[in-house]
Design an enzyme around this catalytic site. Sequence first.
Site, short mmCIF file in Angstrom:
data_model
loop_
_atom_site.label_atom_id
_atom_site.label_comp_id
_atom_site.label_asym_id
_atom_site.label_seq_id
_atom_site.Cartn_x
_atom_site.Cartn_y
_atom_site.Cartn_z
N LYS A 185 24.16 39.91 25.47
CA LYS A 185 22.82 40.65 26.07
C LYS A 185 22.10 41.37 24.56
O LYS A 185 22.90 42.46 24.53
CB LYS A 185 23.42 41.24 27.22
CG LYS A 185 22.15 41.84 27.23
CD LYS A 185 22.10 43.72 28.13
CE LYS A 185 21.12 43.93 27.38
NZ LYS A 185 19.79 44.13 26.61
N GLU A 260 30.05 49.87 17.75
CA GLU A 260 29.28 50.35 16.74
C GLU A 260 27.71 51.84 16.46
O GLU A 260 27.04 50.55 17.03
CB GLU A 260 28.50 49.00 16.00
CG GLU A 260 30.01 48.53 15.12
CD GLU A 260 30.93 48.47 13.46
OE1 GLU A 260 30.10 49.67 13.61
OE2 GLU A 260 31.57 48.65 13.29
N CYS A 294 20.78 51.51 11.63
CA CYS A 294 22.60 53.09 11.42
C CYS A 294 22.48 53.61 10.44
O CYS A 294 23.49 54.87 10.20
CB CYS A 294 23.73 52.10 12.45
SG CYS A 294 23.76 50.66 10.79
N GLU A 395 20.65 61.91 14.81
CA GLU A 395 19.97 60.19 14.35
C GLU A 395 18.03 60.32 14.97
O GLU A 395 17.77 60.19 15.45
CB GLU A 395 20.11 59.84 14.75
CG GLU A 395 19.99 58.14 14.17
CD GLU A 395 21.10 57.06 14.47
OE1 GLU A 395 21.18 56.43 15.39
OE2 GLU A 395 21.58 55.83 13.79
P1 NAP Z 1 20.67 51.32 22.26
O1 NAP Z 1 19.78 51.95 22.89
O2 NAP Z 1 21.99 52.59 22.30
O3 NAP Z 1 20.44 50.12 23.30
C1 NAP Z 1 21.84 48.95 22.29
C2 NAP Z 1 22.58 48.29 23.68
O4 NAP Z 1 22.61 48.44 24.77
C3 NAP Z 1 20.70 47.00 23.96
O5 NAP Z 1 20.89 45.57 24.07
C4 NAP Z 1 20.36 48.13 25.25
O6 NAP Z 1 19.83 47.72 26.56
C5 NAP Z 1 21.52 47.94 26.12
N1 NAP Z 1 21.46 48.89 26.65
C6 NAP Z 1 20.92 50.37 27.48
N2 NAP Z 1 21.42 50.73 28.22
C7 NAP Z 1 22.72 50.74 28.51
C8 NAP Z 1 23.64 50.59 29.60
N3 NAP Z 1 23.57 51.92 30.11
N4 NAP Z 1 24.63 50.23 29.56
C9 NAP Z 1 25.10 48.99 28.96
N5 NAP Z 1 23.63 48.40 27.44
C10 NAP Z 1 22.46 49.47 28.08
O7 NAP Z 1 20.22 51.23 20.81
P2 NAP Z 1 19.01 50.79 20.57
O8 NAP Z 1 17.82 51.44 20.82
O9 NAP Z 1 19.21 49.25 20.62
O10 NAP Z 1 18.83 50.47 18.69
C11 NAP Z 1 19.36 51.94 18.10
C12 NAP Z 1 21.20 52.54 17.81
O11 NAP Z 1 21.72 51.80 17.34
C13 NAP Z 1 20.70 53.19 16.99
O12 NAP Z 1 21.31 54.58 17.09
C14 NAP Z 1 21.78 53.41 15.67
O13 NAP Z 1 22.13 54.23 14.66
C15 NAP Z 1 22.50 52.04 16.75
N6 NAP Z 1 22.96 51.03 15.48
C16 NAP Z 1 24.71 51.35 15.31
C17 NAP Z 1 25.08 50.32 14.07
C18 NAP Z 1 26.26 50.07 14.10
O14 NAP Z 1 26.09 48.99 13.29
N7 NAP Z 1 26.72 50.93 13.64
C19 NAP Z 1 23.70 49.66 14.28
C20 NAP Z 1 22.53 48.99 14.93
C21 NAP Z 1 22.17 50.10 15.28
P3 NAP Z 1 17.81 47.05 26.51
O15 NAP Z 1 18.03 48.05 24.95
O16 NAP Z 1 17.60 45.31 26.31
O17 NAP Z 1 17.78 47.52 27.16
#
Ligand code: NAP
Length: 493
Positions: A185, A260, A294, A395
């Site tokens: 997803k 991650e 990230c 962050e």
């Molecule tokens: P996010 O808001 O946490 O979303 C990540 C994924 O989770 C998306 O596919 C989102 O779907 C889904 N999601 C949202 N709510 C959910 C729930 N309650 N249950 C299950 N899945 C759910 O993160 P983002 O805004 O996409 O990305 C930014 C974040 O990712 C930052 O905090 C960054 O640090 C982190 N990140 C970490 C790494 C690493 O390798 N450590 C790499 C890249 C990014 P939808 O968006 O479609 O709703």
Amino acid sequence: MTTETKPTSEATTYQMLIDGKRLPAKSGLTFERLNPANGEPVGTYPLADTVDVDLAVAAARRAFDSGTWSNAPAKQRHDVLRKVADSLRAQIGPLATMLAQEVGKPLNMAIGEIAMAADVYEYFAGVALDMRGESITQFVPDAVGLTVHEPVGVVGMITPWNFPVLLVSWKLAPALAAGCTVVAKPAQLTSGTTIELGRIIQEAGAPNGVVNVVTGPGSKIGQHLAEHPMIDKIAFTGSTEVGKAVMRAAASNVKKISLELGGKSPNIIFPDANIDAAVVGAFFGIYLNAGQVCQAGSRLPIHESIKDEFVEKLVNFTKTVKLGDPLDPTTTMGPVVDQNQFNTVEHYIEAGKQEGARALIGGSRATGDGLAKGLFIQPTIFDGVRNDMTIAQEEIFGPVLSVMTFKDVDEALQLANDTMYGLAAAVWTRDINTALKMAKGIRAGTVWVNAYHTAGLPFMPYGGYKQSGIGRELGRQGLEGYLETKAIQIKLS
Ligand code: NAP
Ligand code: MG
């Protein structure tokens, strides 16, 4: 290799991938993605509900249980992964164009992301040929112990929008090498590139149901995947907050999980460093992908004796950033990904000002030629930041850097570790003692010395300490996350 980079003139309509078929949502509903650089439509995707997810999970379960993939000869899995690497390289132009428009990242960065993803499939194709267990025979004379590795089962993958092709590939390649089947997803903002990846894997010879892609809101279908009783493991990349929700949902059937999550990584400059190289490292550390990384080097502790000289160079370098359309080859930084992210970054810039930090450059929305319709933020450097300020602890996920100073190694180490995160860090010094003391003392999954952002190498394990995550991706350890270990104990009789 095709290098065609035509912008999509009209939004493409995508379908999900379920059991080898391209399917709309059962409800017929769709959602749209707009290009953050100009507000124009990029793609339309099915708005899946839990019933669509159930179909995909059932397909992945059937595919896994049938053994067509999980029990396939290693060579077959190797061949598919090799073909995926080749196809990504062959289709890099159109894929990168789509990626640039979905995320808003400059085209050459998008090309780099696809190329790095291809390397990941190539690496795990090799690993697939070299999976082995142990024999343990020395403890008692009349018994033999064997360990064998088996795929963990059906894996749900939930991924973010910032590196949508690379980060799902860090999961798909080892999972497929291990023999798992998958329901992926992607983030709603960047669903098209994951659907294309699914097509490429299918065309490379993965049997029906081995890779399924569902598109829709994380709070509904992501949550449903994390709770699903027919899924064995969830591999998640995203924010720490959502990671915690995934962890709670995964507890329902004690799924294996890998997380991650976020970071607030320090990029630490000692006075004996190669200063010009460190300025470049600080620049790319924060501005790559408009800071939406990230592992971004969003805190910049500089030794007090060189702070003014260093910051002056960095500010001058920052003036060379060219904001603009991701498809314009002269653009070096694109917009942030959407209005929410834009508001978040603005909120943090305001918080920095309120708490007494001083913006040396940037500090607001970017305006100017061709920027009016896009979500552009000026690259921003805050001086006079204390590590307890909001902008140093939370962050931001935008092009906003916090400069702080330190006196000695002990203070630098204390600053580095004064965070709930532990994803990455960098140390710039030519003194081996300083380098090793810092590298060993920092509680983070990756420490670079005299470099930043080189973690994409598929050979090196990647992941977080503390609230930056659980588990490791890439390298040998990346494969282990998709394997169970079975101990077979044989008594001779
Ligand atoms: P996010 O808001 O946490 O979303 C990540 C994924 O989770 C998306 O596919 C989102 O779907 C889904 N999601 C949202 N709510 C959910 C729930 N309650 N249950 C299950 N899945 C759910 O993160 P983002 O805004 O996409 O990305 C930014 C974040 O990712 C930052 O905090 C960054 O640090 C982190 N990140 C970490 C790494 C690493 O390798 N450590 C790499 C890249 C990014 P939808 O968006 O479609 O709703
Ligand atoms: Mg989000």
